[in-house]
Design a protein around this motif. Structure first.
Motif, PDB file in Angstrom:
ATOM      1  N   UNK A 162       0.841  -1.193   0.000  1.00 17.33           N
ATOM      2  CA  UNK A 162       0.000   0.000   0.000  1.00 17.33           C
ATOM      3  C   UNK A 162       0.880   1.248   0.000  1.00 17.33           C
ATOM      4  N   UNK A 163       0.292   2.379  -0.264  1.00 18.72           N
ATOM      5  CA  UNK A 163       1.078   3.617  -0.241  1.00 18.72           C
ATOM      6  C   UNK A 163       1.417   3.991   1.204  1.00 18.72           C
ATOM      7  N   UNK A 164       0.405   3.985   2.067  1.00 22.13           N
ATOM      8  CA  UNK A 164       0.620   4.269   3.482  1.00 22.13           C
ATOM      9  C   UNK A 164       0.212   3.063   4.319  1.00 22.13           C
ATOM     10  N   UNK A 165       0.826   2.924   5.492  1.00 23.29           N
ATOM     11  CA  UNK A 165       0.401   1.890   6.431  1.00 23.29           C
ATOM     12  C   UNK A 165      -0.992   2.238   6.947  1.00 23.29           C
ATOM     13  N   UNK A 166      -1.673   1.272   7.544  1.00 24.29           N
ATOM     14  CA  UNK A 166      -3.038   1.498   8.000  1.00 24.29           C
ATOM     15  C   UNK A 166      -3.140   2.639   9.001  1.00 24.29           C
ATOM     16  N   UNK A 167      -2.125   2.798   9.852  1.00 31.60           N
ATOM     17  CA  UNK A 167      -2.169   3.878  10.844  1.00 31.60           C
ATOM     18  C   UNK A 167      -1.615   5.195  10.304  1.00 31.60           C
ATOM     19  N   UNK A 168      -1.134   5.193   9.061  1.00 28.33           N
ATOM     20  CA  UNK A 168      -0.645   6.413   8.441  1.00 28.33           C
ATOM     21  C   UNK A 168       0.689   6.910   8.965  1.00 28.33           C
ATOM     22  N   UNK A 169       1.351   6.120   9.785  1.00 26.77           N
ATOM     23  CA  UNK A 169       2.602   6.574  10.395  1.00 26.77           C
ATOM     24  C   UNK A 169       3.832   6.178   9.585  1.00 26.77           C
ATOM     25  N   UNK A 170       3.626   5.324   8.586  1.00 22.47           N
ATOM     26  CA  UNK A 170       4.738   4.835   7.777  1.00 22.47           C
ATOM     27  C   UNK A 170       4.291   4.685   6.325  1.00 22.47           C
ATOM     28  N   UNK A 171       5.265   4.599   5.433  1.00 22.06           N
ATOM     29  CA  UNK A 171       4.979   4.199   4.065  1.00 22.06           C
ATOM     30  C   UNK A 171       4.663   2.718   4.042  1.00 22.06           C
ATOM     31  N   UNK A 172       3.802   2.316   3.123  1.00 22.61           N
ATOM     32  CA  UNK A 172       3.416   0.913   3.060  1.00 22.61           C
ATOM     33  C   UNK A 172       4.130   0.129   1.983  1.00 22.61           C
ATOM     34  N   UNK A 173       5.018   0.781   1.238  1.00 23.86           N
ATOM     35  CA  UNK A 173       5.718   0.099   0.146  1.00 23.86           C
ATOM     36  C   UNK A 173       7.218   0.052   0.428  1.00 23.86           C
ATOM     37  N   UNK A 174       7.890  -0.840  -0.265  1.00 24.18           N
ATOM     38  CA  UNK A 174       9.318  -1.062  -0.031  1.00 24.18           C
ATOM     39  C   UNK A 174      10.182  -0.276  -1.012  1.00 24.18           C
ATOM     40  N   UNK A 175      11.458  -0.137  -0.662  1.00 24.25           N
ATOM     41  CA  UNK A 175      12.393   0.543  -1.561  1.00 24.25           C
ATOM     42  C   UNK A 175      12.577  -0.253  -2.847  1.00 24.25           C
ATOM     43  N   UNK A 176      12.455  -1.582  -2.771  1.00 25.79           N
ATOM     44  CA  UNK A 176      12.588  -2.420  -3.964  1.00 25.79           C
ATOM     45  C   UNK A 176      11.491  -2.112  -4.987  1.00 25.79           C
ATOM     46  N   UNK A 177      10.276  -1.900  -4.486  1.00 21.25           N
ATOM     47  CA  UNK A 177       9.166  -1.598  -5.390  1.00 21.25           C
ATOM     48  C   UNK A 177       9.334  -0.224  -6.020  1.00 21.25           C
ATOM     49  N   UNK A 178       9.737   0.768  -5.220  1.00 17.68           N
ATOM     50  CA  UNK A 178       9.947   2.107  -5.776  1.00 17.68           C
ATOM     51  C   UNK A 178      11.120   2.104  -6.751  1.00 17.68           C
ATOM     52  N   UNK A 179      12.152   1.336  -6.464  1.00 21.16           N
ATOM     53  CA  UNK A 179      13.287   1.233  -7.384  1.00 21.16           C
ATOM     54  C   UNK A 179      12.842   0.651  -8.718  1.00 21.16           C
ATOM     55  N   UNK A 180      12.036  -0.397  -8.667  1.00 21.61           N
ATOM     56  CA  UNK A 180      11.529  -1.006  -9.903  1.00 21.61           C
ATOM     57  C   UNK A 180      10.708  -0.005 -10.703  1.00 21.61           C
ATOM     58  N   UNK A 181       9.914   0.783  -9.991  1.00 27.56           N
ATOM     59  CA  UNK A 181       9.080   1.806 -10.632  1.00 27.56           C
ATOM     60  C   UNK A 181       9.952   2.865 -11.311  1.00 27.56           C
ATOM     61  N   UNK A 182      10.908   3.397 -10.621  1.00 25.76           N
ATOM     62  CA  UNK A 182      11.761   4.434 -11.204  1.00 25.76           C
ATOM     63  C   UNK A 182      12.605   3.884 -12.350  1.00 25.76           C
ATOM     64  N   UNK A 183      13.035   2.632 -12.247  1.00 26.66           N
ATOM     65  CA  UNK A 183      13.807   2.036 -13.337  1.00 26.66           C
ATOM     66  C   UNK A 183      12.946   1.869 -14.582  1.00 26.66           C
TER      67      UNK A 183
END
Length: 443
Positions: A221-242
């Motif tokens: 997810x984009x945000x964690x359920x409590x909204x205190x953290x991001x819900x996605x990993x650096x690996x997923x964002x890296x794949x997206x930017x690549x």
């Protein structure tokens, strides 16, 4: 505002950013308030929108008051700029409206501050939500309680210059397409146009919900359920930017100068200026019409093309109708919500001016009076909504965004731009992005 009114709509303008930044302080200072209903015999209702939306609301409300003569409605409407600034001032002064059009991006913050009235006790009694899916109602649900009735279906889709695509001898992709299919058609556009046109605008950072769909396809997810953290990993964002770095390298997407110029300015969108044929920005075609003369069509955000990919698309609720907790006219406000949700006259009056209607009944009622492009838009939204409802591997609808979401979304855009301009490597930008995001959400 477009038919596909999304959770990011609030943050498209500088005024939206200011609203989000000052919201917490304004609500902390309000101390509750007495509500407009306590100082006026009329029920006060506010909304924002275009002139067409204003006229449709007024026409529908006139019909409602004929059938409910004891409920006198005082209407206040404006554009989006300053709308929530004024609402915050009214809350602080004890003169909040009874009923208001609410942004899905802000409903959680207002609900948790005690400004909005929970509606659950009215559902199934004076508030008929037959035909509303659970995933749609999630847009107005905060911590398990309903605080807003969605006006329509918002989906994440691509807007396509179909006429220019066909002039190049290319066909509109199938709705069950993938990210690999997008790469292929976007590359073909550049090739077939002799290098004059790119395929799709750069989705690496500016198309916020496109990345959200991509993350959900990875089970994140984009945000964690409590909204205190991001819900996605650096690996997923890296794949997206690549992916988008490869798209720029292949000229399937435009260079960063075009992407930067179009940020918060639809008139400079790559499709509008003829530099691309596909865009993730739904505002190119909306309730006020199109800002391009091209024949447009619409496609779902592509699906994951890897083993185990989940359904990433989701449905959000357009704008909401909410009642203020301090109001003495919540029951009457609920009657108006019910009217807009189910009454045939109201549905026909509003057409697509609050988004794609939320129920099949409503969509069928207005279908015959739509333009060809409106029909294509509604058909695609309906297609996505049905696919999401049938998917066994879809994540729950996203939680309402937490405070600081606007800063995270802007950080995503600026980070992708830094990579695109060659100022930072993807690896270096990943570390910086997650460090800054943690500070924003933890602050």
């Amino acid at each position: 505002m477009g038919h596909q009114i999304s959770r990011r709509t609030l943050f498209r303008t500088a005024s939206g950013l200011a609203v989000a930044g000052t919201l917490g302080g304004a609500l902390s200072a309000c101390g509750g308030g007495t509500g407009a209903g306590s100082t006026s015999s009329d029920l006060t209702m506010i909304w924002w929108g275009s002139d067409d939306r204003h006229a449709a609301y007024k026409k529908a409300l006139a019909s409602f008051q004929k059938s409910n003569p004891k409920i006198k409605i005082r209407e206040t409407y404006s554009g989006y700029d300053g709308y929530f600034d004024k609402f915050n001032t009214n809350i602080a002064g004890g003169s909040a409206p009874d009923l208001l059009q609410m942004d899905t991006a802000l409903v959680a913050q207002y609900a948790r501050k005690g400004v909005l009235a929970p509606l659950d006790s009215y559902v199934g009694k004076t508030l008929d939500l037959t035909g509303f899916s659970k995933t749609l109602l999630a847009a107005g649900t905060v911590d398990g309680k309903l605080y807003g009735v969605p006006s329509g279906i918002g989906v994440n889709q691509l807007t396509v210059n179909r006429s220019a695509l066909e002039e190049l001898g290319l066909k509109l992709p199938d709705r069950e397409w993938t990210w690999a299919d997008l790469r292929e058609i976007a590359t073909q556009v550049h090739k077939k146009s002799g290098g004059k046109t790119h395929g799709v605008d750069d989705g690496g950072g500016g198309t916020l919900q496109a990345f959200e769909v991509f993350a959900r396809e990875h089970g994140e997810t984009f945000f964690s359920d409590d909204g205190k953290e991001l819900g996605f990993t650096s690996e997923t964002l890296q794949e997206w930017w690549e992916y988008w770095a490869d798209m720029r390298k292949a000229n399937a997407s435009p260079p960063p100068a075009i992407t930067s110029a179009a940020h918060n300015d639809l008139t400079k969108n790559a499709v509008v200026i003829g530099k691309a044929l596909f865009t993730f920005d739904s505002g190119v075609y909306g309730a006020g019409g199109s800002i391009t003369d091209a024949q447009l069509d619409f496609l779902p955000t592509p699906q994951g093309d890897f083993s185990g990919a989940r359904e990433g698309n989701f449905v959000n609720g357009g704008v909401l109708l909410s009642a203020t907790k301090a109001s003495k006219k919540v029951a009457d406000s609920v009657k108006i919500m019910d009217f807009f949700a189910q009454d045939e006259t109201a549905i026909k009056d509003m057409q697509l001016l609050r988004g794609i209607p939320p129920t099949e009944k409503a969509r069928n009622l207005i279908a015959s009076g739509l333009t060809e492009t409106d029909k294509l838009n509604m058909e695609n939204a309906d297609y996505v909504a049905q696919r999401v409802s049938k998917a066994s591997n879809a994540l729950p609808a996203p939680v309402p965004p937490p405070q600081g979401a606007d800063q995270i979304w802007d950080l995503l855009f600026q980070s992708n731009l830094a990579v695109a301009f060659g100022k930072k490597s993807i690896k270096a930008q990943l570390g910086e992005f997650f460090d800054q995001a943690a500070g924003i959400l933890g602050g």
